[in-house]
Motif scaffolding. Sequence first.
Motif, PDB file in Angstrom:
ATOM      1  N   GLY A   1     138.183 -13.476  22.711  1.00 18.18           N
ATOM      2  CA  GLY A   1     136.869 -13.326  22.117  1.00 18.18           C
ATOM      3  C   GLY A   1     136.770 -12.009  21.375  1.00 18.18           C
ATOM      4  O   GLY A   1     137.662 -11.167  21.463  1.00 18.18           O
ATOM      5  N   THR A   2     135.710 -11.868  20.635  1.00 20.44           N
ATOM      6  CA  THR A   2     135.485 -10.639  19.876  1.00 20.44           C
ATOM      7  C   THR A   2     134.026 -10.228  20.028  1.00 20.44           C
ATOM      8  O   THR A   2     133.173 -11.045  20.365  1.00 20.44           O
ATOM      9  N   PRO A   3     133.743  -8.957  19.753  1.00 23.59           N
ATOM     10  CA  PRO A   3     132.350  -8.503  19.807  1.00 23.59           C
ATOM     11  C   PRO A   3     131.428  -9.241  18.840  1.00 23.59           C
ATOM     12  O   PRO A   3     130.236  -9.289  19.052  1.00 23.59           O
ATOM     13  N   SER A   4     131.997  -9.838  17.789  1.00 25.09           N
ATOM     14  CA  SER A   4     131.156 -10.506  16.794  1.00 25.09           C
ATOM     15  C   SER A   4     130.813 -11.940  17.179  1.00 25.09           C
ATOM     16  O   SER A   4     130.187 -12.645  16.411  1.00 25.09           O
ATOM     17  N   GLY A   5     131.214 -12.382  18.360  1.00 26.83           N
ATOM     18  CA  GLY A   5     130.758 -13.668  18.838  1.00 26.83           C
ATOM     19  C   GLY A   5     131.769 -14.788  18.875  1.00 26.83           C
ATOM     20  O   GLY A   5     131.439 -15.891  19.280  1.00 26.83           O
ATOM     21  N   PHE A   6     133.005 -14.573  18.460  1.00 22.76           N
ATOM     22  CA  PHE A   6     134.008 -15.610  18.564  1.00 22.76           C
ATOM     23  C   PHE A   6     134.478 -15.731  20.012  1.00 22.76           C
ATOM     24  O   PHE A   6     134.677 -14.738  20.690  1.00 22.76           O
TER      25      PHE A   6
ATOM     26  N   ASN B   1     139.928 -19.204   3.685  1.00 24.67           N
ATOM     27  CA  ASN B   1     139.478 -20.202   4.666  1.00 24.67           C
ATOM     28  C   ASN B   1     139.214 -19.628   6.050  1.00 24.67           C
ATOM     29  O   ASN B   1     139.247 -20.344   7.039  1.00 24.67           O
ATOM     30  N   ARG B   2     138.954 -18.343   6.117  1.00 21.26           N
ATOM     31  CA  ARG B   2     138.684 -17.693   7.398  1.00 21.26           C
ATOM     32  C   ARG B   2     137.277 -18.034   7.878  1.00 21.26           C
ATOM     33  O   ARG B   2     136.319 -18.010   7.125  1.00 21.26           O
ATOM     34  N   ALA B   3     137.154 -18.347   9.168  1.00 21.59           N
ATOM     35  CA  ALA B   3     135.844 -18.578   9.764  1.00 21.59           C
ATOM     36  C   ALA B   3     135.148 -17.230   9.942  1.00 21.59           C
ATOM     37  O   ALA B   3     135.779 -16.248  10.325  1.00 21.59           O
ATOM     38  N   MET B   4     133.894 -17.180   9.638  1.00 22.00           N
ATOM     39  CA  MET B   4     133.130 -15.946   9.747  1.00 22.00           C
ATOM     40  C   MET B   4     132.152 -16.023  10.919  1.00 22.00           C
ATOM     41  O   MET B   4     131.630 -17.085  11.221  1.00 22.00           O
ATOM     42  N   ALA B   5     131.919 -14.891  11.541  1.00 20.99           N
ATOM     43  CA  ALA B   5     130.939 -14.817  12.619  1.00 20.99           C
ATOM     44  C   ALA B   5     129.558 -14.617  12.007  1.00 20.99           C
ATOM     45  O   ALA B   5     129.385 -13.790  11.114  1.00 20.99           O
ATOM     46  N   TYR B   6     128.601 -15.380  12.490  1.00 18.75           N
ATOM     47  CA  TYR B   6     127.222 -15.245  12.027  1.00 18.75           C
ATOM     48  C   TYR B   6     126.379 -14.640  13.136  1.00 18.75           C
ATOM     49  O   TYR B   6     126.649 -14.830  14.315  1.00 18.75           O
ATOM     50  N   TYR B   7     125.349 -13.902  12.741  1.00 14.06           N
ATOM     51  CA  TYR B   7     124.451 -13.323  13.732  1.00 14.06           C
ATOM     52  C   TYR B   7     123.027 -13.377  13.189  1.00 14.06           C
ATOM     53  O   TYR B   7     122.799 -13.444  11.979  1.00 14.06           O
TER      54      TYR B   7
ATOM     55  N   SER C   1     119.557 -12.246  11.952  1.00 15.09           N
ATOM     56  CA  SER C   1     119.145 -11.075  11.191  1.00 15.09           C
ATOM     57  C   SER C   1     117.754 -11.330  10.616  1.00 15.09           C
ATOM     58  O   SER C   1     117.611 -12.067   9.636  1.00 15.09           O
ATOM     59  N   GLY C   2     116.747 -10.759  11.255  1.00 18.04           N
ATOM     60  CA  GLY C   2     115.374 -10.986  10.788  1.00 18.04           C
ATOM     61  C   GLY C   2     114.989 -12.433  10.966  1.00 18.04           C
ATOM     62  O   GLY C   2     115.109 -13.001  12.047  1.00 18.04           O
ATOM     63  N   ASP C   3     114.548 -13.057   9.866  1.00 21.37           N
ATOM     64  CA  ASP C   3     114.141 -14.458   9.912  1.00 21.37           C
ATOM     65  C   ASP C   3     115.283 -15.423   9.608  1.00 21.37           C
ATOM     66  O   ASP C   3     115.084 -16.622   9.531  1.00 21.37           O
ATOM     67  N   GLY C   4     116.477 -14.896   9.396  1.00 22.32           N
ATOM     68  CA  GLY C   4     117.601 -15.760   9.050  1.00 22.32           C
ATOM     69  C   GLY C   4     118.878 -15.333   9.756  1.00 22.32           C
ATOM     70  O   GLY C   4     118.842 -14.748  10.834  1.00 22.32           O
ATOM     71  N   TYR C   5     119.975 -15.621   9.106  1.00 22.49           N
ATOM     72  CA  TYR C   5     121.278 -15.279   9.649  1.00 22.49           C
ATOM     73  C   TYR C   5     122.089 -14.548   8.598  1.00 22.49           C
ATOM     74  O   TYR C   5     121.897 -14.729   7.406  1.00 22.49           O
ATOM     75  N   SER C   6     122.995 -13.723   9.053  1.00 22.32           N
ATOM     76  CA  SER C   6     123.909 -13.021   8.177  1.00 22.32           C
ATOM     77  C   SER C   6     125.293 -13.157   8.782  1.00 22.32           C
ATOM     78  O   SER C   6     125.444 -13.609   9.912  1.00 22.32           O
ATOM     79  N   TYR C   7     126.316 -12.779   8.047  1.00 22.54           N
ATOM     80  CA  TYR C   7     127.653 -12.879   8.613  1.00 22.54           C
ATOM     81  C   TYR C   7     128.288 -11.502   8.689  1.00 22.54           C
ATOM     82  O   TYR C   7     127.924 -10.587   7.976  1.00 22.54           O
ATOM     83  N   GLN C   8     129.221 -11.410   9.587  1.00 25.48           N
ATOM     84  CA  GLN C   8     129.944 -10.157   9.790  1.00 25.48           C
ATOM     85  C   GLN C   8     131.381 -10.393   9.373  1.00 25.48           C
ATOM     86  O   GLN C   8     132.071 -11.227   9.954  1.00 25.48           O
ATOM     87  N   GLN C   9     131.868  -9.692   8.354  1.00 26.64           N
ATOM     88  CA  GLN C   9     133.226  -9.888   7.847  1.00 26.64           C
ATOM     89  C   GLN C   9     134.266  -9.466   8.871  1.00 26.64           C
ATOM     90  O   GLN C   9     135.206 -10.169   9.143  1.00 26.64           O
ATOM     91  N   ASN C  10     134.094  -8.283   9.465  1.00 30.67           N
ATOM     92  CA  ASN C  10     135.111  -7.862  10.431  1.00 30.67           C
ATOM     93  C   ASN C  10     134.722  -8.319  11.828  1.00 30.67           C
ATOM     94  O   ASN C  10     133.590  -8.621  12.113  1.00 30.67           O
ATOM     95  N   ASN C  11     135.726  -8.384  12.695  1.00 30.02           N
ATOM     96  CA  ASN C  11     135.463  -8.889  14.035  1.00 30.02           C
ATOM     97  C   ASN C  11     135.351  -7.781  15.069  1.00 30.02           C
ATOM     98  O   ASN C  11     135.261  -8.044  16.248  1.00 30.02           O
ATOM     99  N   GLY C  12     135.388  -6.535  14.637  1.00 28.94           N
ATOM    100  CA  GLY C  12     135.243  -5.421  15.559  1.00 28.94           C
ATOM    101  C   GLY C  12     136.538  -5.023  16.252  1.00 28.94           C
ATOM    102  O   GLY C  12     136.586  -4.026  16.950  1.00 28.94           O
ATOM    103  N   MET C  13     137.590  -5.800  16.070  1.00 26.21           N
ATOM    104  CA  MET C  13     138.849  -5.510  16.751  1.00 26.21           C
ATOM    105  C   MET C  13     139.977  -5.420  15.737  1.00 26.21           C
ATOM    106  O   MET C  13     140.158  -6.308  14.923  1.00 26.21           O
TER     107      MET C  13
END
Length: 184
Positions: A172-177, A83-89, A91-103
């Motif tokens: 906050g995190t580099p992935s947008g949280f 149930n972890r919230a994922m960061a989306y970014y 990517s091209g014409d859509g969105y993708s998610y980043q599993q790790n938060n960079g920290m």
Amino acid sequence: DLAYMGEQFTSKEALELVRLQRELNFPTGTESDYSNTNYVLLAKLVEKVTGVSFREWSNTHIFSPLGMKNSFANDNPFELVDNRAMAYYESGDGYSYQQNNGMALIGSSAVYSTLEDMLIWMDALQNDKVYPAAFKLMKQKGRLDNGEEIGYGFGVGIGEFQGQSMIDHTGGTPSGFRTLIVVF
């Protein structure tokens, strides 16, 4: 090489930066500046003194006594968390998610929790539950050598908003949280 956006920045890398530091930003006690490094060092000190991981120590001494059943210090940034919230970014014409938060800085970040557990935490902090001496100390404003108060205690901001006392923390995190938690 130190981690960059999209990779993990670990406590080990942070401690290497500290080792390479040659001077302070300003003389001790003359100014205040928030630093995650202090919390990374504190977690390492807890591990060294207790002989257990910070994850285990914080569960035994913080989360369990407060009844926070869904909170932990994540010492494995690649662990799958239900149930972890994922960061989306974008990517091209859509969105993708980043599993790790960079920290992966144990002590200053990497605590996973739920809204319900954060309500327990804020109630405990506001009402000095479980560890009243520690919670009271957290809520005391720091003071510079010249006597000037700063708006920060041990881990929380301390101030006022529209005439009401306020305790807060942002993150906050580099992935947008981005987070902000406030108690009046």
